[in-house]
Design a protein around this motif. Sequence first.
Motif, mmCIF file in Angstrom:
data_model
loop_
_atom_site.group_PDB
_atom_site.id
_atom_site.type_symbol
_atom_site.label_atom_id
_atom_site.label_comp_id
_atom_site.label_asym_id
_atom_site.label_seq_id
_atom_site.Cartn_x
_atom_site.Cartn_y
_atom_site.Cartn_z
ATOM 1 N N LYS A 5 0.692 -1.239 -0.011
ATOM 2 C CA LYS A 5 0.133 0.048 0.000
ATOM 3 C C LYS A 5 1.034 1.330 -0.118
ATOM 4 C CE LYS A 5 -4.297 -1.663 2.267
ATOM 5 N NZ LYS A 5 -5.117 -1.633 3.212
ATOM 6 N N THR A 6 2.025 1.071 0.624
ATOM 7 C CA THR A 6 2.719 2.370 0.718
ATOM 8 C C THR A 6 3.537 2.543 -0.587
ATOM 9 O OG1 THR A 6 3.424 1.886 3.088
ATOM 10 C CG2 THR A 6 4.761 3.246 1.987
ATOM 11 N N VAL A 7 3.893 1.491 -1.312
ATOM 12 C CA VAL A 7 4.536 1.690 -2.662
ATOM 13 C C VAL A 7 3.524 2.252 -3.725
ATOM 14 C CG1 VAL A 7 5.360 0.275 -4.481
ATOM 15 C CG2 VAL A 7 6.154 0.040 -2.184
ATOM 16 N N SER A 8 2.232 1.515 -3.420
ATOM 17 C CA SER A 8 1.040 2.158 -4.329
ATOM 18 C C SER A 8 0.869 3.574 -4.092
ATOM 19 C CB SER A 8 -0.336 1.384 -4.054
ATOM 20 O OG SER A 8 -0.003 0.061 -4.385
ATOM 21 N N LEU A 9 0.899 4.076 -2.980
ATOM 22 C CA LEU A 9 0.643 5.491 -2.545
ATOM 23 C C LEU A 9 1.825 6.314 -3.121
ATOM 24 C CD1 LEU A 9 -1.123 7.516 -1.159
ATOM 25 C CD2 LEU A 9 0.255 7.102 1.000
ATOM 26 N N LEU A 10 2.863 5.712 -2.873
ATOM 27 C CA LEU A 10 4.036 6.615 -3.451
ATOM 28 C C LEU A 10 4.009 6.849 -4.960
ATOM 29 C CD1 LEU A 10 6.864 5.361 -1.135
ATOM 30 C CD2 LEU A 10 5.774 7.856 -1.114
ATOM 31 N N GLY A 11 3.561 5.533 -5.647
ATOM 32 C CA GLY A 11 3.493 5.772 -7.069
ATOM 33 C C GLY A 11 2.375 6.573 -7.321
ATOM 34 N N ALA A 12 1.271 6.646 -6.921
ATOM 35 C CA ALA A 12 0.127 7.745 -7.031
ATOM 36 C C ALA A 12 0.543 9.358 -6.995
ATOM 37 C CB ALA A 12 -1.093 7.129 -6.302
ATOM 38 N N LEU A 13 1.250 9.318 -5.728
ATOM 39 C CA LEU A 13 1.851 10.608 -5.645
ATOM 40 C C LEU A 13 2.816 11.233 -6.759
ATOM 41 C CD1 LEU A 13 2.244 10.638 -1.796
ATOM 42 C CD2 LEU A 13 0.764 11.702 -3.031
ATOM 43 N N ALA A 14 3.580 10.259 -7.045
ATOM 44 C CA ALA A 14 4.706 10.515 -8.231
ATOM 45 C C ALA A 14 3.862 10.826 -9.260
ATOM 46 C CB ALA A 14 5.768 9.345 -8.405
ATOM 47 N N ILE A 15 3.010 10.117 -9.617
ATOM 48 C CA ILE A 15 1.999 10.513 -10.862
ATOM 49 C C ILE A 15 1.491 11.761 -10.912
ATOM 50 C CG2 ILE A 15 0.080 9.760 -12.189
ATOM 51 C CD1 ILE A 15 0.958 6.759 -11.562
ATOM 52 N N LEU A 16 0.815 12.103 -9.697
ATOM 53 C CA LEU A 16 0.340 13.363 -9.563
ATOM 54 C C LEU A 16 1.265 14.572 -9.616
ATOM 55 C CD1 LEU A 16 -2.333 12.577 -6.692
ATOM 56 C CD2 LEU A 16 -2.818 13.290 -9.043
ATOM 57 N N ALA A 17 2.406 14.093 -8.917
ATOM 58 C CA ALA A 17 3.418 15.417 -9.190
ATOM 59 C C ALA A 17 3.783 15.680 -10.361
ATOM 60 C CB ALA A 17 4.741 15.084 -8.255
ATOM 61 N N THR A 18 3.904 14.590 -11.343
ATOM 62 C CA THR A 18 4.590 14.643 -12.692
ATOM 63 C C THR A 18 3.605 15.228 -13.292
ATOM 64 O OG1 THR A 18 5.872 12.527 -12.361
ATOM 65 C CG2 THR A 18 5.479 13.359 -14.494
ATOM 66 N N SER A 19 2.371 14.860 -13.230
ATOM 67 C CA SER A 19 1.283 15.445 -14.003
ATOM 68 C C SER A 19 0.970 17.104 -13.651
ATOM 69 C CB SER A 19 -0.194 14.964 -13.816
ATOM 70 O OG SER A 19 -0.509 14.856 -12.511
ATOM 71 N N GLY A 20 1.232 17.255 -12.400
ATOM 72 C CA GLY A 20 1.131 18.818 -11.990
ATOM 73 C C GLY A 20 2.244 19.574 -12.466
ATOM 74 N N VAL A 21 3.540 19.022 -12.652
ATOM 75 C CA VAL A 21 4.559 19.765 -13.377
ATOM 76 C C VAL A 21 4.391 20.089 -14.920
ATOM 77 C CG1 VAL A 21 7.056 19.487 -14.129
ATOM 78 C CG2 VAL A 21 6.385 19.217 -11.761
ATOM 79 N N THR A 22 3.584 19.054 -15.560
ATOM 80 C CA THR A 22 3.309 19.249 -17.001
ATOM 81 C C THR A 22 2.401 20.320 -17.277
ATOM 82 O OG1 THR A 22 3.724 16.789 -17.168
ATOM 83 C CG2 THR A 22 2.249 17.862 -19.016
ATOM 84 N N VAL A 23 1.269 20.451 -16.230
ATOM 85 C CA VAL A 23 0.157 21.463 -16.320
ATOM 86 C C VAL A 23 0.898 22.761 -16.170
ATOM 87 C CG1 VAL A 23 -1.973 22.503 -15.146
ATOM 88 C CG2 VAL A 23 -1.516 19.966 -15.565
ATOM 89 N N VAL A 24 1.883 23.051 -15.317
ATOM 90 C CA VAL A 24 2.463 24.137 -15.033
ATOM 91 C C VAL A 24 3.449 24.728 -16.234
ATOM 92 C CG1 VAL A 24 4.104 25.482 -13.480
ATOM 93 C CG2 VAL A 24 2.477 24.185 -12.428
ATOM 94 N N ILE A 25 4.111 23.696 -16.865
ATOM 95 C CA ILE A 25 5.025 24.053 -18.044
ATOM 96 C C ILE A 25 4.026 24.376 -19.124
ATOM 97 C CG2 ILE A 25 6.572 23.032 -19.571
ATOM 98 C CD1 ILE A 25 7.872 21.321 -17.362
ATOM 99 N N SER A 26 2.862 23.556 -19.333
ATOM 100 C CA SER A 26 2.039 23.936 -20.562
ATOM 101 C C SER A 26 1.553 25.085 -20.495
ATOM 102 C CB SER A 26 1.176 22.798 -20.997
ATOM 103 O OG SER A 26 0.479 22.580 -19.735
ATOM 104 N N THR A 27 1.105 25.605 -19.302
ATOM 105 C CA THR A 27 0.581 26.868 -18.966
ATOM 106 C C THR A 27 1.479 28.042 -19.325
ATOM 107 O OG1 THR A 27 -0.942 25.961 -17.150
ATOM 108 C CG2 THR A 27 -0.610 28.151 -17.308
ATOM 109 N N GLU A 28 2.783 27.966 -19.086
ATOM 110 C CA GLU A 28 3.545 29.049 -19.307
ATOM 111 C C GLU A 28 4.028 29.247 -20.511
ATOM 112 O OE1 GLU A 28 7.130 28.317 -16.649
ATOM 113 O OE2 GLU A 28 5.949 28.648 -14.755
ATOM 114 N N THR A 29 4.094 28.041 -21.283
ATOM 115 C CA THR A 29 4.330 27.938 -22.733
ATOM 116 C C THR A 29 3.268 28.712 -23.529
ATOM 117 O OG1 THR A 29 5.555 25.735 -22.289
ATOM 118 C CG2 THR A 29 4.891 26.472 -24.500
ATOM 119 N N ALA A 30 2.064 28.144 -23.210
ATOM 120 C CA ALA A 30 0.915 28.901 -23.880
ATOM 121 C C ALA A 30 0.760 30.619 -23.788
ATOM 122 C CB ALA A 30 -0.614 28.314 -23.222
ATOM 123 N N ALA A 31 1.309 31.114 -22.509
ATOM 124 C CA ALA A 31 1.101 32.146 -22.464
ATOM 125 C C ALA A 31 2.477 33.209 -23.196
ATOM 126 C CB ALA A 31 1.411 32.894 -20.915
#
Length: 82
Positions: A5-31
Motif C-alpha cells: 500500500k505504501t508503494v502504491s501510494l508513493l506511485g500515485a503521488l509520483a504520478i500526480l506530481a509529474t502531471s502537476g509539473v506538466t500542467v504548469v509547464i504547458s500553461t507558461e508555454t501557452a502564455a
Amino acid sequence: MLKSKTVSLLGALAILATSGVTVVISTETAAAQTRGMERRGDRRDTRQSARVEKRACITASDNSRAECRQQKRETKQEGRRD
C-alpha cells in the motif's frame, strides 16, 4: 500488505506530481506563445499594409517602381519600431 500500500501510494503521488509539473509547464508555454502570436500578427498586418501601399503607388502613373519600393520599406521599418 502494508508495504504494498505504501508503494502504491508513493506511485500515485509520483504520478500526480509529474502531471502537476506538466500542467504548469504547458500553461507558461501557452502564455509565451500568445505574446509571440500577437507580435507575429502585428508584423503580418504591417506587411499587408505595406503591400497595399506599394500597389497603390504603382498604379499611380507619376511614381517609379524604385520610389514605391522605398515607401514599402519605410512602412515596414515604422512597424518594426512600434
